[in-house]
Write a protein that holds these residues in place. Structure first.
Motif, PDB file in Angstrom:
ATOM      1  N   ALA A 146     -15.090  62.495   8.266  1.00  0.00           N
ATOM      2  CA  ALA A 146     -15.043  61.604   9.424  1.00  0.00           C
ATOM      3  C   ALA A 146     -15.598  62.295  10.658  1.00  0.00           C
ATOM      4  O   ALA A 146     -16.344  61.693  11.449  1.00  0.00           O
ATOM      5  CB  ALA A 146     -13.611  61.124   9.656  1.00  0.00           C
ATOM      6  N   THR A 147     -15.214  63.562  10.824  1.00  0.00           N
ATOM      7  CA  THR A 147     -15.766  64.323  11.947  1.00  0.00           C
ATOM      8  C   THR A 147     -17.272  64.400  11.867  1.00  0.00           C
ATOM      9  O   THR A 147     -17.990  64.192  12.852  1.00  0.00           O
ATOM     10  CB  THR A 147     -15.192  65.750  11.929  1.00  0.00           C
ATOM     11  N   GLN A 148     -17.745  64.699  10.680  1.00  0.00           N
ATOM     12  CA  GLN A 148     -19.176  64.836  10.481  1.00  0.00           C
ATOM     13  C   GLN A 148     -19.896  63.552  10.848  1.00  0.00           C
ATOM     14  O   GLN A 148     -20.906  63.557  11.551  1.00  0.00           O
ATOM     15  CB  GLN A 148     -19.406  65.169   9.004  1.00  0.00           C
ATOM     16  N   VAL A 149     -19.334  62.446  10.381  1.00  0.00           N
ATOM     17  CA  VAL A 149     -19.976  61.163  10.648  1.00  0.00           C
ATOM     18  C   VAL A 149     -20.000  60.880  12.140  1.00  0.00           C
ATOM     19  O   VAL A 149     -21.004  60.410  12.688  1.00  0.00           O
ATOM     20  CB  VAL A 149     -19.241  60.053   9.873  1.00  0.00           C
ATOM     21  N   LYS A 150     -18.912  61.193  12.811  1.00  0.00           N
ATOM     22  CA  LYS A 150     -18.884  60.921  14.248  1.00  0.00           C
ATOM     23  C   LYS A 150     -19.922  61.726  14.997  1.00  0.00           C
ATOM     24  O   LYS A 150     -20.627  61.212  15.878  1.00  0.00           O
ATOM     25  CB  LYS A 150     -17.492  61.241  14.792  1.00  0.00           C
ATOM     26  N   VAL A 151     -20.000  63.003  14.655  1.00  0.00           N
ATOM     27  CA  VAL A 151     -20.959  63.844  15.365  1.00  0.00           C
ATOM     28  C   VAL A 151     -22.375  63.390  15.084  1.00  0.00           C
ATOM     29  O   VAL A 151     -23.213  63.271  15.989  1.00  0.00           O
ATOM     30  CB  VAL A 151     -20.758  65.321  14.955  1.00  0.00           C
ATOM     31  N   MET A 152     -22.654  63.106  13.822  1.00  0.00           N
ATOM     32  CA  MET A 152     -24.007  62.681  13.485  1.00  0.00           C
ATOM     33  C   MET A 152     -24.328  61.348  14.137  1.00  0.00           C
ATOM     34  O   MET A 152     -25.464  61.097  14.560  1.00  0.00           O
ATOM     35  CB  MET A 152     -24.143  62.578  11.964  1.00  0.00           C
ATOM     36  N   GLN A 153     -23.335  60.503  14.217  1.00  0.00           N
ATOM     37  CA  GLN A 153     -23.541  59.220  14.863  1.00  0.00           C
ATOM     38  C   GLN A 153     -23.903  59.410  16.329  1.00  0.00           C
ATOM     39  O   GLN A 153     -24.799  58.747  16.855  1.00  0.00           O
ATOM     40  CB  GLN A 153     -22.260  58.388  14.740  1.00  0.00           C
TER      41      GLN A 153
END
Lengths: 161, 433
Positions: A146-153
């Protein structure tokens, strides 16, 4: 679980991931040819590399504390080692030897995987875990994803403006 | 192309084939690259989530294809940068290692198969009597973290209590056998770390049990012949266990007495519950799993009302797959984006930090405004520094690792605008990832 300490910990992890990921992206941009080659295959290759970079950044940010991050890092290193070995040998052999289709994930004769097995396939390093630790690793893996997705987003949104 | 072929094979390898139609359709189809490139790329977004590790499905083989394509540098930098010294054993995926992880929790393997009297860790006198009843060599195996001192002190007390009552021998034998079997049939699950001290109705019986244990250790076969009126299950279940393992227990007690570790969970059977050793271990395992499931329920959004392990697992699997799909999609998006100036990276970084501080996804509107609100003097930042406890440890290290001085400035700028948001997230109890 819902404590300030956990919040700080996840923030630290997010910062580490963001920093590493962005540095990799910058390097990729530098090495990229100035003429924006937007061929589909190039784009796909780049996307693959970016994806691998994202996962490895996340695994590095988490560190060797978690079984799944250890599994990811181990795969990365073995791959890198394998590739460097292949490079040192003949380039001609590379194409044939690279493809290792080793389907250890035995699909049950019934044709349907059990839930636990499907989860094991999803979570890195999950094949060799019992249910208890599998669930624990899944929880951590979900939070990191989830963290990864947020940052990439965030990064993607910034560039799309 | 070669890369494509590798990717195809990788896809094939990675996917279940049965479960996900798009992937199977793609994997069986060696597509012409250019024409179906887009289709493949769109389908490839499904791929990593199709029951396969995202790395393996589409990440690994293309990585190899990339290696002998133009730019191995990008990925190699990723992989080679810090791979000089693995600070940890690298062979993580082997079964042996994973099993060793489990064994970490357990005592040394030599004791795994030995019957260990698994006694609850009580500080009460009854515990001491029970301990004594099993015989001293057995007790030494009970390397319970909290109990050794109790054990040492209670031994003396138990010795005296033992001689007092011998009356309830017949009634308590079955319980002794139950207790003995619980201890003596050591499933690997038993030897866990956290002592689980549940009060149980065993305690009233233990006083009488204690003395009889001594006899029990002496006699191997006569113990279980008494009629069992109190707990019929135990007798049948544990009688055979005890018989079979009594001798082995005594044989190995002395040898392993010193080798025991403090890795045992001593589980007490609650009132009205089965006291079979296997069922106890099963219960511990089930409780652990349910506890983990509750943790996961908090993580996965929208799973508050779901009760049931199967449904929950489905939700978890779907969520993980969707997250992996999102990563794939975002990486594709990032790949198509044109590179911009360096300064944008700094803004991204600061935005990310703000993003994390506020903890909401609605921060993006804040971004452009943030870039325009500039360069506070550092004094302001110093003032706001105490309000950012999380960032404080990070901050001294930032200047060294920043790509630019500007990055450094922007971080400060980002933190300047943070404090307002900071109060919110610090009040957040739930970790916002």
């Amino acid at each position: 679980m819902a404590t300030k300490g956990v919040t700080l910990n996840t923030n630290a992890r997010k910062i580490r991931f963001a920093r590493r990921f962005i540095s990799i992206l910058l390097k990729m941009r530098k090495t990229r040819s100035p003429c924006s080659s937007s061929s589909i295959e190039d784009v796909r290759k780049r996307s693959q590399r970016i994806k691998i970079a994202a996962y490895s950044s996340m695994a590095h940010a988490v560190g060797p504390r978690r079984a799944w991050s250890r599994a990811v890092l181990f795969k990365l290193r073995s791959r890198a080692r394998h590739q460097s070995m292949m490079k040192r040998r003949s380039f001609g052999l590379q194409k044939k030897r690279v493809v290792v289709v080793k389907n250890n994930n035995d699909i049950i004769p019934s044709g349907q995987l059990s839930q636990a097995d499907r989860l094991r396939q999803l979570v890195p390093g999950g094949k060799a875990m019992d249910m208890c630790s599998l669930l624990e690793e899944t929880a951590d893996y979900i939070s990191c994803l989830a963290t990864q997705v947020k940052v990439m987003q965030t990064i993607a949104d910034h560039f799309s403006k | 192309m070669d890369g494509h072929e590798n990717e195809d094979v990788g896809f094939q390898h990675g996917s279940d084939g049965v479960l996900h139609c798009p992937s199977s359709g793609m994997s069986t189809n060696p597509l012409p690259e250019k024409v179906s490139g887009m289709a493949m790329s769109s389908v490839s977004m499904y791929k990593p989530s199709n029951g396969a590790d995202p790395f393996f499905s589409s990440g690994w083989d293309p990585l190899v294809s990339l290696s002998h394509s133009e730019n191995f540098g990008a990925s190699s930098m990723v992989s080679h940068s810090e791979f000089s010294n693995p600070p940890y054993p690298v062979v993580m995926e082997n079964q042996g290692v994973s099993s060793s992880f489990h064994l970490v929790q357990y005592p040394s393997s030599s004791t795994l198969i030995e019957p260990v009297p698994k006694l609850p860790c009580f500080g009460s006198g009854s515990f001491s009597e029970m301990v004594n009843s099993f015989g001293l060599p057995d007790c030494s195996q009970i390397a319970n973290s909290g109990c050794p001192q109790n054990y040492a002190s209670n031994k003396a007390g138990g010795g005296t209590g033992k001689t007092s009552t011998n009356t309830a021998q017949s009634q308590d034998d079955h319980q002794i056998s139950g207790e003995g079997a619980i201890g003596s049939s050591p499933t690997a699950k038993r030897r866990k770390r956290a002592p689980d001290s549940n009060n149980s109705p065993f305690s009233p019986h233990q006083n009488a049990e204690g003395e009889v244990q001594k006899d029990l250790s002496g006699e191997s076969s006569d113990v279980l012949k008494e009629p069992d009126e109190k707990k019929p299950k135990i007798e049948q279940n544990t009688g055979s266990n005890l018989r079979g393992k009594q001798t082995s227990k005594q044989a190995k007690d002395t040898s392993s007495g010193d080798g025991s570790k403090d890795n045992y969970i001593h589980v007490r059977a609650r009132r009205g519950q089965a006291t079979n050793s296997h069922s106890l271990a099963e219960r511990v395992r089930r409780e652990k799993i349910s506890e983990r499931m509750r943790l996961l329920q908090e993580l996965v959004p929208g799973c508050n009302k779901i009760t049931g392990k199967a449904v929950m697992l489905d939700e978890i699997i779907n969520y993980v797959q969707s997250l992996q799909q999102q990563v794939e999609f975002l990486s594709m998006k990032l790949a198509t984006v044109n590179p911009e100036l360096n300064i944008d990276m700094e803004q991204i970084l600061s935005k990310d930090i703000i993003h994390s501080r506020a903890g909401t996804g609605a921060i993006l509107g804040f971004g452009p405004g943030m870039s325009s609100t500039h360069r506070y003097p550092h004094g302001i930042f110093q003032g706001s520094l105490p309000s950012i406890p999380a960032a404080t440890p990070k901050f001294p290290s930032l200047p060294q690792t920043m790509l630019d001085n500007e990055l450094h400035n922007l971080f400060q700028m980002g933190f300047d605008s943070c404090p307002v948001d900071n109060l919110g997230p610090n009040g957040h109890l739930k970790p916002e990832l």
